[in-house]
Design an enzyme around this catalytic site. Structure first.
Site, mmCIF file in Angstrom:
data_model
loop_
_atom_site.group_PDB
_atom_site.id
_atom_site.type_symbol
_atom_site.label_atom_id
_atom_site.label_comp_id
_atom_site.label_asym_id
_atom_site.label_seq_id
_atom_site.Cartn_x
_atom_site.Cartn_y
_atom_site.Cartn_z
ATOM 1 C CB CYS A 131 -87.835 19.941 79.409
ATOM 2 S SG CYS A 131 -87.429 18.793 77.794
ATOM 3 C CG HIS A 244 -90.937 15.514 79.082
ATOM 4 N ND1 HIS A 244 -91.492 15.488 77.885
ATOM 5 C CD2 HIS A 244 -89.772 16.352 78.646
ATOM 6 C CE1 HIS A 244 -90.736 15.911 77.008
ATOM 7 N NE2 HIS A 244 -89.694 16.354 77.283
#
Ligand code: A2P
Length: 339
Positions: A131, A244
């Site tokens: 990710c 994130h």
């Protein structure tokens, strides 16, 4: 009638599996049969997909014959054991784990960056990147193509959903317990995550980096097809549920001004620039990323400490672009190949 594809989601009851299902529905993926697979613990549960109610099946007893595309997100061990079986039965496997990412015979693909690599998959498996690497490269690939990137220094601020459903539960329960002056022992994370930061994701390696950090080194080079790029990451888990963030410091081969970087980023597929140099004029996980598709870039500025340095703040939903969305975009590339 237009062609449909039989799809299996392995890990369908998990945080990423659930998002895969939503993204398939939102993007009206041409699904024929849909198999939702998980452990024996979840077998028999029913999950809605549009008007259909699908019964979760036990992966261990499932026959993959007839599956065209299998999306795996149940951890590396499950992928290692089952992905080759699905591929042998004729499915294209899109694997979200790190089990095959560094295998030369498995392409590692970000849909906006290196879609051409997907076609060369002798094992029938395509890997979905980590990710943090994913969102970073959606933003950095256009810069690398324009002026070359010599070195990337990056600190990540990674949400607990990256650790799966149990990571989110631990942050929620621990926060609630502490606000009520109770204790809640860490189980999923090595130390308390509520109201804290943890500079440790995945296992420690001999060189002192964590595996999560080295994934960003290895995967950046493989996806951009350039082994010269130096990457120096520090990966940190933060008490955020979804999204994130990354503070990225680049050293480019040729000088790139902040204004020219902005022009490149504004034209980059999958990127939204949010950079107003005013309170709130930058992306955050909560105000921008959570539940949305783009990779947001803000705080674009020239590094005062380096003549070819550029600083960026990159934020994206780790469960969507960082995992489920890219996996579905790769499945769409498979469909495109066959139509
Ligand atoms: P289950 O819900 O039955 O445990 P997350 O990353 O959010 O923790 O999700 C992990 C996913 O992987 C879940 O769907 C989980 O199913 C699945 N999974 C875990 N272990 C197995 C297993 N042994 N066989 C099949 N699926 C598994």
């Amino acid at each position: 009638m237009s062609k449909t594809y039989n799809v299996a989601i392995v890990g369908a009851t998990g945080a990423v599996g659930e998002a895969m299902l939503s993204v398939l529905a939102e993007r009206q993926f041409p699904i024929g049969k849909l198999h939702l697979l998980a452990s024996a613990r979840s077998a028999g549960e029913k999950i809605d997909y549009g008007a259909r109610k699908i019964v979760v099946e036990d992966l261990a007893g499932f026959d993959p014959a007839g599956v065209d595309i299998a999306l795996f997100s149940a951890g590396g061990g499950i992928s290692k054991e089952y992905a080759p079986k699905f591929a042998a039965a004729g499915a294209v496997v899109i694997d979200n784990s790190s089990a095959f990412r560094y295998d030369d015979e498995v392409p590692l693909v970000v849909s906006e960056v290196n879609p051409q690599d997907l076609a060369n998959r002798p094992r029938g498996i395509v890997a979905n990147p980590n990710c943090s690497t994913m969102q970073m490269l959606v933003a950095l690939a256009p810069i690398h193509r324009a002026v070359g990137i010599e070195r990337i220094n990056v600190a990540t601020y990674q949400s607990v959903s990256g650790a799966g459903r149990s990571g989110m539960e631990e942050l929620g329960r621990q926060s609630a317990a502490m606000l009520g002056f109770q204790t809640y022992e860490p189980a999923k994370f090595p130390v308390q995550i509520a109201f804290n930061l943890i500079p440790h994701i995945d296992e420690f390696l001999d060189n002192g980096y964590t595996k999560e950090e080295m994934k960003m080194v290895w995967e950046t080079r493989k996806i951009l097809g350039d082994d010269r790029i130096q990457v120096n990451p520090t990966a940190v888990r933060v008490p955020v549920f979804y999204g994130h963030s990354e503070a990225v410091h680049l050293e480019t081969r040729q000088k790139l001004s902040a204004a020219d970087a902005r022009v490149l980023l504004e034209a980059a597929p999958g990127v939204v620039v949010v950079d107003d140099r005013a309170p709130g004029g930058y992306p955050t996980p909560v105000t921008h990323a959570a539940g949305t598709d783009p990779v947001y870039v803000g705080r674009i500025r020239e590094d005062v400490s380096h003549p070819r340095g550029l600083d960026l703040w990159i934020v994206s939903d780790n469960i969507r672009k960082g995992a489920a969305l890219n996996a579905v975009q790769l499945a769409e590339l498979v469909v495109k190949e066959r139509s």
